[in-house]
Design a protein around this motif. Structure first.
Motif, PDB file in Angstrom:
ATOM      1  N   THR A  20      -5.643  16.050  11.625  1.00 22.53           N
ATOM      2  CA  THR A  20      -5.806  16.359  10.189  1.00 22.53           C
ATOM      3  C   THR A  20      -4.721  15.458   9.452  1.00 22.53           C
ATOM      4  OG1 THR A  20      -3.891  18.121  10.298  1.00 22.53           O
ATOM      5  CG2 THR A  20      -6.279  18.606  10.503  1.00 22.53           C
ATOM      6  N   ALA A  21      -5.003  15.103   8.265  1.00 19.46           N
ATOM      7  CA  ALA A  21      -4.040  14.302   7.344  1.00 19.46           C
ATOM      8  C   ALA A  21      -4.239  14.551   5.946  1.00 19.46           C
ATOM      9  CB  ALA A  21      -4.138  12.992   7.676  1.00 19.46           C
ATOM     10  N   THR A  22      -3.447  13.893   5.031  1.00 19.76           N
ATOM     11  CA  THR A  22      -3.696  14.202   3.494  1.00 19.76           C
ATOM     12  C   THR A  22      -4.303  12.966   3.055  1.00 19.76           C
ATOM     13  OG1 THR A  22      -1.674  13.614   3.005  1.00 19.76           O
ATOM     14  CG2 THR A  22      -1.932  15.817   3.415  1.00 19.76           C
ATOM     15  N   LEU A  23      -5.009  12.948   1.986  1.00 19.84           N
ATOM     16  CA  LEU A  23      -5.594  12.039   1.188  1.00 19.84           C
ATOM     17  C   LEU A  23      -4.288  11.217   0.331  1.00 19.84           C
ATOM     18  CD1 LEU A  23      -7.921  10.268  -0.040  1.00 19.84           C
ATOM     19  CD2 LEU A  23      -8.136  11.813  -1.702  1.00 19.84           C
ATOM     20  N   GLY A  24      -4.278  10.012   0.599  1.00 21.81           N
ATOM     21  CA  GLY A  24      -3.182   9.582  -0.350  1.00 21.81           C
ATOM     22  C   GLY A  24      -3.510   8.247  -0.894  1.00 21.81           C
ATOM     23  N   ALA A  25      -2.536   7.993  -2.026  1.00 19.80           N
ATOM     24  CA  ALA A  25      -2.879   6.825  -2.578  1.00 19.80           C
ATOM     25  C   ALA A  25      -1.880   5.684  -2.285  1.00 19.80           C
ATOM     26  CB  ALA A  25      -2.798   7.046  -4.263  1.00 19.80           C
ATOM     27  N   CYS A  26      -2.182   4.530  -2.510  1.00 23.43           N
ATOM     28  CA  CYS A  26      -1.459   3.581  -1.906  1.00 23.43           C
ATOM     29  C   CYS A  26      -1.373   2.468  -3.406  1.00 23.43           C
ATOM     30  CB  CYS A  26      -1.826   2.810  -0.776  1.00 23.43           C
ATOM     31  SG  CYS A  26      -0.820   1.177  -0.605  1.00 23.43           S
ATOM     32  N   SER A  27      -0.087   2.077  -3.812  1.00 21.30           N
ATOM     33  CA  SER A  27      -0.194   1.367  -5.081  1.00 21.30           C
ATOM     34  C   SER A  27       0.597   0.006  -4.841  1.00 21.30           C
ATOM     35  CB  SER A  27       0.837   1.881  -6.052  1.00 21.30           C
ATOM     36  OG  SER A  27       2.020   2.253  -5.653  1.00 21.30           O
ATOM     37  N   GLY A  65      -3.238   2.648  11.330  1.00 26.24           N
ATOM     38  CA  GLY A  65      -3.915   3.063  10.341  1.00 26.24           C
ATOM     39  C   GLY A  65      -4.382   1.913   9.355  1.00 26.24           C
ATOM     40  N   MET A  66      -5.564   1.781   9.022  1.00 27.56           N
ATOM     41  CA  MET A  66      -6.149   0.797   8.214  1.00 27.56           C
ATOM     42  C   MET A  66      -6.296   1.206   6.663  1.00 27.56           C
ATOM     43  SD  MET A  66      -9.639  -1.456   8.433  1.00 27.56           S
ATOM     44  CE  MET A  66     -10.470  -0.377   7.456  1.00 27.56           C
ATOM     45  N   LYS A  67      -5.907   0.663   5.927  1.00 25.67           N
ATOM     46  CA  LYS A  67      -6.236   0.935   4.485  1.00 25.67           C
ATOM     47  C   LYS A  67      -7.444   0.442   3.882  1.00 25.67           C
ATOM     48  CE  LYS A  67      -1.329   1.310   3.221  1.00 25.67           C
ATOM     49  NZ  LYS A  67      -1.354   2.833   3.131  1.00 25.67           N
ATOM     50  N   ALA A  68      -8.202   1.341   3.172  1.00 21.49           N
ATOM     51  CA  ALA A  68      -9.376   0.826   2.431  1.00 21.49           C
ATOM     52  C   ALA A  68      -9.699   1.520   1.192  1.00 21.49           C
ATOM     53  CB  ALA A  68     -10.572   1.500   3.561  1.00 21.49           C
ATOM     54  N   THR A  79      -6.334   3.911  -2.496  1.00 18.19           N
ATOM     55  CA  THR A  79      -6.660   3.598  -1.132  1.00 18.19           C
ATOM     56  C   THR A  79      -6.398   4.830  -0.422  1.00 18.19           C
ATOM     57  OG1 THR A  79      -4.438   2.799  -0.406  1.00 18.19           O
ATOM     58  CG2 THR A  79      -6.023   1.006  -1.436  1.00 18.19           C
ATOM     59  N   ILE A  80      -7.125   4.827   0.637  1.00 18.32           N
ATOM     60  CA  ILE A  80      -7.013   5.770   1.823  1.00 18.32           C
ATOM     61  C   ILE A  80      -6.723   5.026   3.072  1.00 18.32           C
ATOM     62  CG2 ILE A  80      -8.395   7.329   0.737  1.00 18.32           C
ATOM     63  CD1 ILE A  80     -10.687   6.689   2.734  1.00 18.32           C
TER      64      ILE A  80
END
Length: 507
Positions: A20-27, A65-68, A79-80
């Motif tokens: 499990t993890a949380t949805l996060g934004a990446c700026s 982890g890969m950002k998409a 991004t997630i």
């Protein structure tokens, strides 16, 4: 709940549970920089409670982890993080590249499953980095969350094969409540978990992993995902294998009817196997008697459930679910025999354990998000929204092909009623003109993805793309059966580029 199109759980009956993890934004990462991002590979952590517990995978496994983009329609937006796992090729001088796995579901965690079955692919690891991932909405990759553990216990105890108007209303209300919980807790990610989104993620993985072509091994729903990828990126397809093949031409209704046929066929094969042994079959003297006694048990459970596990009862629905789970693999047939024998004596624990495995419930009572992800992805992909009237009109046809599983799979079609996101299409587009050859392996005894789907996939991929290979066996999938003929053909293609002759049959 519909039966997931996925491979069976491990023989120890451990659930395919997810991180499990949380949805996060990446700026701080621009969309144009995503293909050039560098992955930070580290030792994998031990599975947590939501993943099913247990020890961390061996030291040869690394996680990153890969950002998409959250939305591929807005790649410059949020991004997630997508969770990846790999084991590097053992013969570095002979390395071909990465071999990406998807084990199906939809909703199965590749981060959990690949190391669990890693020994099965040791031969392939000689020349490939073995890589898998949690697709978006699954495990650690922006997971969909719906009801909590206590609510899910109640949800899975409900009668999913109603016999009257009151039971029908209860079922529909239960589905509506579950789907509403998904929207409330996961509304941001629900519009972005379609198979087309996951396919675009895979092409980003290909670039980030440094491969010119995507070499891919798709199992069960992973074959549908692979077909969609080949349609979107035919020129990027490398050496690819589909095993336990989803029929891409079917509507959800046709798919459910096909599964009813497949599970009925598998049950009949189980009954014949049990009664053909030298020793007596403990659940019937003839194949017909085995099926009659099972039908009788389910009818009795509809009126009076048996003690199951803890305070939960073995109901008609949980027993049917447990029987279906045991038919995913011939290795599970002894569990089915023992579970039926136990149930005839008034104890439902084994069939309940099998049902828990299907639903992703761990012994401590925690659930993975496999079913939440399964519903979310299917309902986002599938355009039709079936009503109670639709199901009742189709029940005779479902019952005809499967007296045991017909009602169960027909009523599962209401799972997307009141879903928050509209479905994309009646069925996926997998036409892939210009793609490299794809080896398509069908198993004649497969319950979840019936054998006929392999030929349909070959035809849908287009002329000169699909290469059909038949395995005359039992269970969901062929490569992991241990059949030497199948493994030699698949290994020959993935390792040496030797495509098997179209129409090859392995017994």
């Amino acid at each position: 709940m519909p039966i997931p199109r996925r491979r069976a759980a491990m023989a120890a009956l451990a659930s395919v549970a997810l991180l499990t993890a949380t949805l996060g934004a990446c700026s701080d990462t621009k969309a144009e920089d995503l293909p050039s991002q560098k992955l930070s590979w580290k030792s994998c952590p031990a599975p947590d409670a939501a993943q099913g517990g247990g020890e961390a995978p061996g030291k040869e496994w690394e996680c990153a982890g890969m950002k998409a983009p959250l939305s591929w329609d807005d790649p410059k937006g949020d991004t997630i993080d997508l969770a990846l796992i790999r084991a590097k090729a053992s013969e570095k001088g002979q390395r071909i590249g990465s071999l990406l796995f998807n084990f199906g579901g939809p909703g199965g965690s590749g981060v959990l499953t690949l190391p669990a079955f890693g020994e099965d692919y040791a031969k392939l690891r000689t020349r490939y980095d073995l890589v898998s991932f949690d697709p978006r909405g699954v495990g650690r990759s922006a997971p969909v969350k719906c009801e909590d553990d206590a609510q899910l216990d109640a949800y899975y105890q409900q009668d999913s094969t109603p016999d009257d108007a009151a039971e029908e209303q209860t079922l529909v209300e239960g589905v509506k409540t579950f789907n509403g919980a998904c929207e409330e807790k996961s509304g941001k990610v629900l519009p972005h978990v379609r198979t087309t989104d996951a396919a675009r993620d895979m092409d980003l993985m290909r670039q980030v992993l440094g491969d010119d072509k995507l070499h891919y091994f798709g199992i069960s729903y992973g074959t549908e995902l692979g077909g969609v990828y080949a349609h979107l990126f035919p020129k990027n397809v490398g050496r690819t294998v589909f095993d336990a093949v989803v029929d891409p031409t079917q509507t959800p209704e046709q798919g459910s009817l096909g599964q009813a046929k497949g599970f009925q066929r598998a049950l009949e094969n189980y009954a014949k196997d049990c009664t053909s042994k030298v020793e007596d079959c403990p659940v019937g003297d003839t194949a017909e008697e085995v099926q009659t006694k099972i039908a009788g048990l389910l009818k009795e459970l509809d009126a009076k459930p048996l003690p199951g596990a803890g305070e939960r009862k073995l109901t008609q629905t949980t027993a049917t679910n447990g029987i279906a789970q045991s038919l995913y693999s011939q290795d599970f047939w002894p569990y089915l025999t023992e579970g039926l024998e136990q149930a005839y004596d008034g104890d439902g624990k084994i069939l309940m354990t099998l049902s828990d495995s299907m639903n992703g419930r761990s012994p401590d009572g925690s659930y993975s998000n496999i079913q939440a992800a399964n519903i979310s992805i299917n309902c986002s992909d599938d355009k039709p929204r079936y009503t109670v009237a639709d199901v009742k009109a189709k029940l005779p046809e479902f019952r005809k092909v499967s007296p045991l599983f017909g009602d169960y799979l027909a009523w599962g079609m209401v799972s997307c009623t009141d879903w928050a996101v509209p479905g994309a299409s009646d069925h996926p587009d997998v036409s892939a003109g210009g793609s490299a050859p794809i080896v398509v392996v069908g198993n004649t005894g497969d319950p979840a993805t019936p054998y006929e789907g392999a030929k349909k996939m070959v035809d849908a991929l287009g002329k000169g793309v699909g290469v059909e290979l038949t395995y005359k066996g039992q269970g969901h999938g062929a490569y992991d059966s241990g059949n030497k003929c199948v493994q030699d053909a698949v290994n020959g293609y993935l390792l040496d580029g030797r495509s098997p002759a179209a129409g090859t049959v392995c017994g």
